[in-house]
Design a protein around this motif. Structure first.
Motif, PDB file in Angstrom:
ATOM      1  N   GLN A 206       0.821  -1.206   0.000  1.00 34.24           N
ATOM      2  CA  GLN A 206       0.000   0.000   0.000  1.00 34.24           C
ATOM      3  C   GLN A 206       0.857   1.258   0.000  1.00 34.24           C
ATOM      4  O   GLN A 206       0.409   2.321  -0.414  1.00 34.24           O
ATOM      5  N   ILE A 207       2.083   1.144   0.489  1.00 39.85           N
ATOM      6  CA  ILE A 207       3.037   2.242   0.414  1.00 39.85           C
ATOM      7  C   ILE A 207       4.316   1.709  -0.206  1.00 39.85           C
ATOM      8  O   ILE A 207       4.549   0.502  -0.237  1.00 39.85           O
ATOM      9  N   TYR A 208       5.140   2.634  -0.711  1.00 38.80           N
ATOM     10  CA  TYR A 208       6.380   2.189  -1.345  1.00 38.80           C
ATOM     11  C   TYR A 208       7.503   3.136  -0.976  1.00 38.80           C
ATOM     12  O   TYR A 208       7.305   4.157  -0.323  1.00 38.80           O
ATOM     13  N   SER A 210       9.304   5.341  -2.535  1.00 37.48           N
ATOM     14  CA  SER A 210       9.259   6.737  -2.959  1.00 37.48           C
ATOM     15  C   SER A 210       8.284   7.576  -2.143  1.00 37.48           C
ATOM     16  O   SER A 210       8.370   8.802  -2.143  1.00 37.48           O
ATOM     17  N   ASP A 211       7.359   6.934  -1.426  1.00 36.85           N
ATOM     18  CA  ASP A 211       6.432   7.686  -0.573  1.00 36.85           C
ATOM     19  C   ASP A 211       7.169   8.423   0.543  1.00 36.85           C
ATOM     20  O   ASP A 211       6.637   9.385   1.105  1.00 36.85           O
ATOM     21  N   PHE A 212       8.378   7.971   0.874  1.00 41.28           N
ATOM     22  CA  PHE A 212       9.134   8.577   1.962  1.00 41.28           C
ATOM     23  C   PHE A 212      10.089   9.669   1.480  1.00 41.28           C
ATOM     24  O   PHE A 212      10.712  10.342   2.286  1.00 41.28           O
ATOM     25  N   ARG A 286       9.478   9.766 -12.899  1.00 43.15           N
ATOM     26  CA  ARG A 286       8.911  10.011 -11.576  1.00 43.15           C
ATOM     27  C   ARG A 286       9.861  10.853 -10.727  1.00 43.15           C
ATOM     28  O   ARG A 286       9.508  11.278  -9.639  1.00 43.15           O
TER      29      ARG A 286
END
Length: 307
Positions: A206-208, A210-212, A286
């Motif tokens: 659900q998160i990866y 790059s989310d950080f 991205r």
């Protein structure tokens, strides 16, 4: 300055004009120590390309700190320092590690009161024993070869200001995770995360990763050029590191050189090039900033995301 739908396309001669008479904050010797095998970088490169990058990052970092303070004020919470995380992606042998080390050193010189740390996602590869058990040793570096839950948990702990967060250590000499050895991060102010997989989209998570990230970079070059650098680096390693009996590639250094290069070209084609075309290159757009290299690792233009 050229434009695309999402990027400002800035030629090097335009980009260097953004440096307002700031000299490189390191010596020729320090730069040489930071430069990776068969990579090429000069003080001129630092002043024309990397100093403006640091100045750009300063804008983003200041904005980030102000936003965090204002958000906490709005919520009535005490301001807790959370690290600014920079991701650096790109192919094997394109020069990501040199870029990461150089930025770490330069940021440390600019922000004398901040801790600037760096890790590579190589430490989150599954150990060779696991890859062999799962029969994916020939897919090392592909998405399934990484312990993504552990990497995401690590980034979450760091981002939330947890103390003494550990990461596994990967050795390019034994080509494996070093059992019982860890790198410890104790609440860095700025963290640079370097790896081929950092901008890839999640599969089932659900998160990866790059989310950080608060800012991301992609080091780019034509695949044929990267293959040339890969083989050049392999040749240097045959003459140096691979002469160590404990090195994973020792047998190739002791054997027929043509056979060794045939093996390296096969690895590039079957593993690294395939990984680049299927999983790494599609993530390029991205990134917030793309550094494009031509021959001899010369950065000839940069692409800065508009929004």
């Amino acid at each position: 300055m050229k434009e695309s739908a999402t990027y400002h396309i800035i030629e090097r001669n335009e980009w260097k004009e953004l440096n307002k008479n700031t000299v490189a904050p390191l010596s020729h010797q320090e730069l040489e120590e930071l430069t990776g095998l068969n990579d090429r970088i000069s003080i001129k490169d630092v002043e024309e390309v990397y100093v403006p990058i640091i100045q750009l990052l300063d804008v983003y970092i200041r904005q980030y700190e102000q936003l965090q303070a204002q958000k906490n004020k709005f919520l009535g919470k005490k301001t807790i320092s959370k690290p600014y995380i920079i991701g650096i992606a790109g192919s094997v042998a394109v020069g990501k590690s040199t870029t990461a080390r150089l930025l770490q050193t330069m940021l440390s010189r600019v922000y004398k009161n901040k801790t600037v740390d760096m890790i590579t996602t190589d430490g989150f590869l599954y150990p060779n024993a696991v890859l062999q058990k799962e029969q994916i040793m020939d897919r090392k570096g592909f998405p399934e070869s990484y312990d993504m839950p552990r990497l995401i948990s690590f980034l979450g702990d760091v981002k939330n200001g947890k103390e003494n967060v550990t990461t596994p250590v990967y050795s390019h000499e034994i080509y494996d995770i070093v059992e019982g050895e860890f790198h410890v991060l104790n609440k860095p102010d700025i963290l640079i995360v370097e790896g081929i997989n950092i901008l890839q989209l999640p599969a089932n998570e659900q998160i990866y990763i790059s989310d950080f990230f608060d800012f991301s970079m992609y080091v780019d070059a034509e695949p044929a050029q990267i293959e040339k650098w890969y083989l050049e680096r392999f040749g240097v390693l045959l003459d140096t590191a691979f002469t160590d009996p404990d090195n994973y590639y020792y047998s190739y250094a002791q054997g027929n050189r043509e056979d060794a290069f045939a093996m390296a070209r096969g690895v590039w084609k079957k593993v690294n090039l395939r990984n680049l075309m299927e999983f790494i290159l599609p993530t390029r757009n991205r990134a917030d900033l793309i550094l494009h290299k031509s021959g001899n690792h010369v950065i000839d233009h940069l692409l800065l995301r508009k929004y």
